[in-house]
Design a protein around this motif. Structure first.
Motif, PDB file in Angstrom:
ATOM      1  N   ASP A 326       0.804  -1.217   0.000  1.00 50.15           N
ATOM      2  CA  ASP A 326       0.000   0.000   0.000  1.00 50.15           C
ATOM      3  C   ASP A 326       0.837   1.267   0.000  1.00 50.15           C
ATOM      4  O   ASP A 326       0.361   2.330  -0.402  1.00 50.15           O
ATOM      5  CB  ASP A 326      -0.936   0.015   1.210  1.00 50.15           C
ATOM      6  N   ASP A 327       2.072   1.191   0.511  1.00 50.25           N
ATOM      7  CA  ASP A 327       2.949   2.354   0.562  1.00 50.25           C
ATOM      8  C   ASP A 327       4.374   1.851   0.748  1.00 50.25           C
ATOM      9  O   ASP A 327       4.616   0.645   0.826  1.00 50.25           O
ATOM     10  CB  ASP A 327       2.539   3.304   1.700  1.00 50.25           C
ATOM     11  N   LEU A 328       5.329   2.782   0.821  1.00 45.44           N
ATOM     12  CA  LEU A 328       6.744   2.438   0.976  1.00 45.44           C
ATOM     13  C   LEU A 328       7.267   2.896   2.337  1.00 45.44           C
ATOM     14  O   LEU A 328       8.424   3.263   2.473  1.00 45.44           O
ATOM     15  CB  LEU A 328       7.556   3.056  -0.164  1.00 45.44           C
ATOM     16  N   ASP A 329       6.404   2.828   3.340  1.00 38.54           N
ATOM     17  CA  ASP A 329       6.711   3.288   4.697  1.00 38.54           C
ATOM     18  C   ASP A 329       7.242   2.114   5.524  1.00 38.54           C
ATOM     19  O   ASP A 329       6.497   1.186   5.848  1.00 38.54           O
ATOM     20  CB  ASP A 329       5.439   3.866   5.319  1.00 38.54           C
ATOM     21  N   LEU A 330       8.517   2.160   5.878  1.00 35.31           N
ATOM     22  CA  LEU A 330       9.114   1.056   6.641  1.00 35.31           C
ATOM     23  C   LEU A 330       8.509   0.902   8.024  1.00 35.31           C
ATOM     24  O   LEU A 330       8.511  -0.203   8.584  1.00 35.31           O
ATOM     25  CB  LEU A 330      10.629   1.256   6.759  1.00 35.31           C
ATOM     26  N   TRP A 331       8.020   1.988   8.614  1.00 32.95           N
ATOM     27  CA  TRP A 331       7.381   1.856   9.931  1.00 32.95           C
ATOM     28  C   TRP A 331       6.157   0.947   9.835  1.00 32.95           C
ATOM     29  O   TRP A 331       5.837   0.223  10.793  1.00 32.95           O
ATOM     30  CB  TRP A 331       6.991   3.219  10.482  1.00 32.95           C
ATOM     31  N   ASN A 332       5.481   0.943   8.700  1.00 32.56           N
ATOM     32  CA  ASN A 332       4.343   0.035   8.535  1.00 32.56           C
ATOM     33  C   ASN A 332       4.791  -1.419   8.408  1.00 32.56           C
ATOM     34  O   ASN A 332       4.041  -2.329   8.759  1.00 32.56           O
ATOM     35  CB  ASN A 332       3.497   0.462   7.330  1.00 32.56           C
ATOM     36  N   GLU A 333       6.017  -1.644   7.908  1.00 30.36           N
ATOM     37  CA  GLU A 333       6.569  -3.013   7.919  1.00 30.36           C
ATOM     38  C   GLU A 333       6.817  -3.461   9.358  1.00 30.36           C
ATOM     39  O   GLU A 333       6.581  -4.624   9.707  1.00 30.36           O
ATOM     40  CB  GLU A 333       7.861  -3.093   7.108  1.00 30.36           C
ATOM     41  N   VAL A 334       7.316  -2.547  10.180  1.00 34.94           N
ATOM     42  CA  VAL A 334       7.528  -2.878  11.597  1.00 34.94           C
ATOM     43  C   VAL A 334       6.199  -3.246  12.246  1.00 34.94           C
ATOM     44  O   VAL A 334       6.096  -4.247  12.972  1.00 34.94           O
ATOM     45  CB  VAL A 334       8.190  -1.692  12.333  1.00 34.94           C
ATOM     46  N   ARG A 335       5.180  -2.452  11.996  1.00 34.61           N
ATOM     47  CA  ARG A 335       3.861  -2.733  12.578  1.00 34.61           C
ATOM     48  C   ARG A 335       3.345  -4.098  12.117  1.00 34.61           C
ATOM     49  O   ARG A 335       2.777  -4.863  12.915  1.00 34.61           O
ATOM     50  CB  ARG A 335       2.875  -1.628  12.194  1.00 34.61           C
ATOM     51  N   ALA A 336       3.529  -4.407  10.840  1.00 35.15           N
ATOM     52  CA  ALA A 336       3.052  -5.688  10.317  1.00 35.15           C
ATOM     53  C   ALA A 336       3.814  -6.849  10.934  1.00 35.15           C
ATOM     54  O   ALA A 336       3.224  -7.879  11.295  1.00 35.15           O
ATOM     55  CB  ALA A 336       3.186  -5.712   8.792  1.00 35.15           C
ATOM     56  N   LEU A 337       5.120  -6.707  11.069  1.00 32.97           N
ATOM     57  CA  LEU A 337       5.907  -7.785  11.658  1.00 32.97           C
ATOM     58  C   LEU A 337       5.499  -8.027  13.112  1.00 32.97           C
ATOM     59  O   LEU A 337       5.364  -9.177  13.553  1.00 32.97           O
ATOM     60  CB  LEU A 337       7.400  -7.457  11.561  1.00 32.97           C
ATOM     61  N   LEU A 338       5.293  -6.942  13.842  1.00 35.20           N
ATOM     62  CA  LEU A 338       4.891  -7.099  15.242  1.00 35.20           C
ATOM     63  C   LEU A 338       3.468  -7.641  15.364  1.00 35.20           C
ATOM     64  O   LEU A 338       3.149  -8.331  16.337  1.00 35.20           O
ATOM     65  CB  LEU A 338       5.015  -5.761  15.969  1.00 35.20           C
ATOM     66  N   ALA A 339       2.614  -7.359  14.400  1.00 36.88           N
ATOM     67  CA  ALA A 339       1.274  -7.940  14.412  1.00 36.88           C
ATOM     68  C   ALA A 339       1.347  -9.446  14.168  1.00 36.88           C
ATOM     69  O   ALA A 339       0.604 -10.223  14.772  1.00 36.88           O
ATOM     70  CB  ALA A 339       0.397  -7.271  13.351  1.00 36.88           C
ATOM     71  N   ASP A 340       2.248  -9.859  13.272  1.00 35.72           N
ATOM     72  CA  ASP A 340       2.428 -11.292  13.006  1.00 35.72           C
ATOM     73  C   ASP A 340       3.128 -12.001  14.160  1.00 35.72           C
ATOM     74  O   ASP A 340       2.857 -13.177  14.433  1.00 35.72           O
ATOM     75  CB  ASP A 340       3.267 -11.491  11.731  1.00 35.72           C
TER      76      ASP A 340
END
Length: 390
Positions: A326-340
């Motif tokens: 959806d975007d190129l925001d690395l902070w959102n990758e952090v959020r996704a990893l922590l959700a998983d």
């Protein structure tokens, strides 16, 4: 002749400089000229005789500018179009039906500008069509990094010719300080062993990391093990030669047999790994770039980040492309990893965004840290992640 950037300072409640052996700095300041850091440390020390502009970020937590370790900027014109969760064959078939011409310069510029606005200061970009335009877009925003020209296909290259970079890409990086170029391979099922080995050797000569998609899908594992499965059905006679003979190994074991692993290599995705695969990656010092939102978007599974970390595999994070995110925001990758993985140790995530990819790029004195001479700027940890990461 351009005028040198006027020094400016930022201050914040806390700074995490990511310098080996250095701890957190409370009531911190960083002094910049452009993106280059002139001084960083306690506010009183840094701003003692400084009389220029100061921006107070209040309760913020400062970290070094982030490094997106895997992105395909040439696909930036495909945002919001791809199927979600349908699996890799459906996504690949969708992608094959798109116009993959280089996107307009304005589209690339907007993608890089939005990425920089989230704190990203460097990238490892992979593509095969828009390298010079990507270099120009990165340079215009003052971003650093590596633009990889990806080799795909099983056509046998001439025996006396290593993979070379397109002349236009080589010319572009000569005009872009801080941006370099190198060859890369796509994947073990889509790039011939000869081309992979030659690209690997070229990266060694260039002192650049060798990047390869590894074990992204279950179909890749089946194809290399037995020559069957969903990727075999999709790609045989197209990307995969009709007479293809599977090596009978996992993707990681096959990469090892071809000499593709090592501390200067980056295995991207690494979703479908065995315990033996993780041990091989750790023993060879090979870094893994996790792209959790792209994996979720395409529907290929979830990489076992805690097991990789426990095995001692160096980790990076990447957004992949707007064709699968959806975007190129690395902070959102952090959020996704922590959700998983809610129990994943927060202290492992900042190195994955800073020091580990900086080391891969051979620029660990310039990127991924807040110290005099560094050129990566700074990022601010979002408030919802600050307690977990800091």
């Amino acid at each position: 002749m351009p005028h040198p950037a006027r020094p400016r300072a930022v201050t914040a409640r806390l700074m995490l400089p990511m310098i080996p052996g250095a701890g957190r700095v409370d009531d911190a300041a960083v002094l910049f000229a452009g993106r280059r850091i002139l001084a960083a440390g306690p506010r009183r020390q840094v701003l003692g005789d400084f009389s220029g502009p100061v921006e107070d970020l209040g309760d913020a937590v400062l970290v070094p500018g982030l490094i997106n370790a895997h992105v395909h900027l040439e696909l930036s014109g495909l945002g919001g179009q791809s199927p979600r969760g349908a699996g890799f064959p459906a996504w690949a078939a969708w992608l094959a039906g798109r116009d993959l011409s280089p996107p307009p310069a304005a589209v690339l510029a907007a993608a890089v500008r939005r990425m920089a606005a989230t704190g990203t200061a460097g990238v490892i970009d992979v593509g095969s069509r828009a390298g010079p335009a990507v270099v120009a877009a990165l340079a215009a925003q003052g971003l650093s990094g590596l633009v990889c020209h990806e080799y795909i296909g099983f056509r046998r290259p001439p025996a006396d010719l290593p993979p070379v970079l397109p002349p236009a890409l080589e010319a572009a990086v000569r005009q872009a300080p801080g941006v370099r170029a190198a060859p890369s391979g796509h994947a073990l099922y889509s790039t011939s062993p000869d081309s992979l080995r030659r690209a690997r050797e070229a990266c060694r000569r260039l002192c650049a990391p060798f990047c390869l998609h590894v074990a992204e899908t279950a179909g890749e594992v089946a194809l290399l093990a037995t020559g069957t499965g969903e990727l075999a059905a999709l790609f045989r006679g197209r990307l995969v030669p009709k007479g293809y003979r599977p090596p009978g190994r996992t993707p990681v074991a096959e990469a090892l047999s071809l000499g593709l692993l090592g501390p200067d290599a980056l295995a991207v995705h690494a979703v479908w790994l065995s315990g033996a695969d993780r041990r091989l990656l750790a023993e060879t010092g090979t870094a893994v770039c996790l792209c959790p939102r792209s994996n979720r978007h395409i529907g290929v599974g979830t990489a076992d980040a805690p097991a990789l970390f426990a095995a001692g595999v160096p980790l990076c994070l990447g957004t992949d492309s707007l064709a699968s995110n959806d975007d190129l925001d690395l902070w959102n990758e952090v959020r996704a990893l922590l959700a998983d993985h809610p129990d994943f140790p927060g202290q492992a995530l900042l190195p994955a965004l800073t020091t580990t990819p900086a080391r891969l790029l051979g620029r660990d004195r310039e990127l991924g840290l807040l110290a005099p001479g560094a050129v990566g700027g700074y990022a601010v940890i979002p408030p919802d992640l600050a307690a977990r990461l800091a």
